[in-house]
Design a protein around this motif. Structure first.
Motif, PDB file in Angstrom:
ATOM      1  N   ARG A 169       0.871  -1.207   0.112  1.00  0.00           N
ATOM      2  CA  ARG A 169      -0.041  -0.143  -0.023  1.00  0.00           C
ATOM      3  C   ARG A 169       0.843   1.083   0.005  1.00  0.00           C
ATOM      4  O   ARG A 169       0.840   2.429  -0.718  1.00  0.00           O
ATOM      5  N   LEU A 170       1.972   1.104   0.871  1.00  0.00           N
ATOM      6  CA  LEU A 170       2.787   2.337   0.879  1.00  0.00           C
ATOM      7  C   LEU A 170       3.614   2.472  -0.306  1.00  0.00           C
ATOM      8  O   LEU A 170       3.732   3.650  -0.950  1.00  0.00           O
ATOM      9  N   ARG A 171       4.069   1.378  -0.691  1.00  0.00           N
ATOM     10  CA  ARG A 171       4.932   1.426  -1.999  1.00  0.00           C
ATOM     11  C   ARG A 171       3.988   2.003  -3.160  1.00  0.00           C
ATOM     12  O   ARG A 171       4.624   2.884  -4.165  1.00  0.00           O
ATOM     13  N   ARG A 172       2.909   1.421  -3.447  1.00  0.00           N
ATOM     14  CA  ARG A 172       2.037   2.051  -4.725  1.00  0.00           C
ATOM     15  C   ARG A 172       1.586   3.536  -4.471  1.00  0.00           C
ATOM     16  O   ARG A 172       1.416   4.143  -5.618  1.00  0.00           O
ATOM     17  N   ALA A 173       1.808   4.071  -3.135  1.00  0.00           N
ATOM     18  CA  ALA A 173       1.482   5.595  -3.103  1.00  0.00           C
ATOM     19  C   ALA A 173       2.956   6.324  -3.282  1.00  0.00           C
ATOM     20  O   ALA A 173       2.935   7.479  -3.313  1.00  0.00           O
ATOM     21  N   GLY A 174       4.138   5.463  -3.669  1.00  0.00           N
ATOM     22  CA  GLY A 174       5.330   6.341  -3.853  1.00  0.00           C
ATOM     23  C   GLY A 174       6.119   6.422  -2.133  1.00  0.00           C
ATOM     24  O   GLY A 174       6.978   7.260  -2.396  1.00  0.00           O
ATOM     25  N   LEU A 175       5.591   5.738  -1.376  1.00  0.00           N
ATOM     26  CA  LEU A 175       6.271   6.162  -0.069  1.00  0.00           C
ATOM     27  C   LEU A 175       7.055   4.947   0.553  1.00  0.00           C
ATOM     28  O   LEU A 175       6.731   3.625   0.020  1.00  0.00           O
ATOM     29  N   ALA A 176       7.949   5.403   1.110  1.00  0.00           N
ATOM     30  CA  ALA A 176       9.063   4.256   1.858  1.00  0.00           C
ATOM     31  C   ALA A 176       8.267   3.563   2.960  1.00  0.00           C
ATOM     32  O   ALA A 176       7.428   4.037   3.489  1.00  0.00           O
ATOM     33  N   VAL A 177       8.915   2.374   2.905  1.00  0.00           N
ATOM     34  CA  VAL A 177       8.241   1.547   3.953  1.00  0.00           C
ATOM     35  C   VAL A 177       9.159   1.952   5.340  1.00  0.00           C
ATOM     36  O   VAL A 177      10.263   1.546   5.133  1.00  0.00           O
ATOM     37  N   PRO A 178       8.634   2.139   6.605  1.00  0.00           N
ATOM     38  CA  PRO A 178       9.250   2.551   7.587  1.00  0.00           C
ATOM     39  C   PRO A 178       9.910   1.427   8.178  1.00  0.00           C
ATOM     40  O   PRO A 178       9.407   0.216   8.116  1.00  0.00           O
ATOM     41  N   ASN A 179      11.107   1.640   8.728  1.00  0.00           N
ATOM     42  CA  ASN A 179      11.851   0.406   9.415  1.00  0.00           C
ATOM     43  C   ASN A 179      10.989  -0.216  10.472  1.00  0.00           C
ATOM     44  O   ASN A 179      11.044  -1.595  10.717  1.00  0.00           O
ATOM     45  N   THR A 180       9.885   0.344  11.179  1.00  0.00           N
ATOM     46  CA  THR A 180       9.291  -0.475  12.313  1.00  0.00           C
ATOM     47  C   THR A 180       8.375  -1.523  11.572  1.00  0.00           C
ATOM     48  O   THR A 180       8.198  -2.628  12.291  1.00  0.00           O
ATOM     49  N   LEU A 181       7.941  -1.168  10.349  1.00  0.00           N
ATOM     50  CA  LEU A 181       7.068  -2.033   9.570  1.00  0.00           C
ATOM     51  C   LEU A 181       7.813  -2.966   8.938  1.00  0.00           C
ATOM     52  O   LEU A 181       7.343  -4.287   9.192  1.00  0.00           O
ATOM     53  N   LYS A 182       9.044  -2.834   8.439  1.00  0.00           N
ATOM     54  CA  LYS A 182       9.894  -3.927   8.062  1.00  0.00           C
ATOM     55  C   LYS A 182      10.261  -4.820   8.889  1.00  0.00           C
ATOM     56  O   LYS A 182      10.222  -6.217   8.749  1.00  0.00           O
ATOM     57  N   GLU A 183      10.567  -4.244  10.237  1.00  0.00           N
ATOM     58  CA  GLU A 183      10.890  -5.198  11.359  1.00  0.00           C
ATOM     59  C   GLU A 183       9.718  -6.140  11.866  1.00  0.00           C
ATOM     60  O   GLU A 183      10.093  -7.108  12.077  1.00  0.00           O
ATOM     61  N   ALA A 184       8.601  -5.560  11.583  1.00  0.00           N
ATOM     62  CA  ALA A 184       7.362  -6.282  12.245  1.00  0.00           C
ATOM     63  C   ALA A 184       6.962  -7.299  11.314  1.00  0.00           C
ATOM     64  O   ALA A 184       6.536  -8.500  11.702  1.00  0.00           O
ATOM     65  N   ILE A 185       7.452  -7.319   9.896  1.00  0.00           N
ATOM     66  CA  ILE A 185       6.996  -8.243   9.108  1.00  0.00           C
ATOM     67  C   ILE A 185       8.086  -9.219   8.605  1.00  0.00           C
ATOM     68  O   ILE A 185       7.777 -10.072   7.627  1.00  0.00           O
ATOM     69  N   ALA A 186       9.124  -8.963   9.141  1.00  0.00           N
ATOM     70  CA  ALA A 186      10.521  -9.925   8.847  1.00  0.00           C
ATOM     71  C   ALA A 186      10.082 -11.349   9.298  1.00  0.00           C
ATOM     72  O   ALA A 186       9.480 -11.415  10.398  1.00  0.00           O
ATOM     73  N   PRO A 187      10.549 -12.490   8.325  1.00  0.00           N
ATOM     74  CA  PRO A 187      10.174 -13.754   8.829  1.00  0.00           C
ATOM     75  C   PRO A 187      11.356 -14.097   9.836  1.00  0.00           C
ATOM     76  O   PRO A 187      11.946 -13.391  10.557  1.00  0.00           O
TER      77      PRO A 187
END
Length: 76
Positions: free
Chosen positions: A58-76
């Motif tokens: 959703r964020l990428r389609r809007a041209g926005l960066a994915v915050p680290n807090t979200l990247k860490e939360a979805i990491a395998p």
């Protein structure tokens, strides 16, 4: 309130995008809608995981960066 191991994707930006933007009605920091933000604490782990899985796209389609807090939360 539901106890969960899945933390909020909030990045602390907390700004709802205007209607004339690609992310209209959603937070530009985490990508959630106001409804999703409001219901977060009541969601079970499955519902939280499902929502977390759509936020980066959703964020990428809007041209926005994915915050680290979200990247860490979805990491395998």
């Amino acid at each position: 309130m539901h106890a969960s191991n899945i933390l909020s994707p909030c990045s602390g930006v907390c700004t709802i995008a205007g209607e004339d933007t690609p992310l209209a009605g959603h937070c530009i920091g985490c990508g959630r809608s106001l409804s999703e933000i409001g219901s977060w604490r009541d969601l079970d782990d499955t519902a939280r995981a499902n929502l977390m899985s759509v936020l980066p796209g959703r964020l990428r389609r809007a041209g926005l960066a994915v915050p680290n807090t979200l990247k860490e939360a979805i990491a395998p």
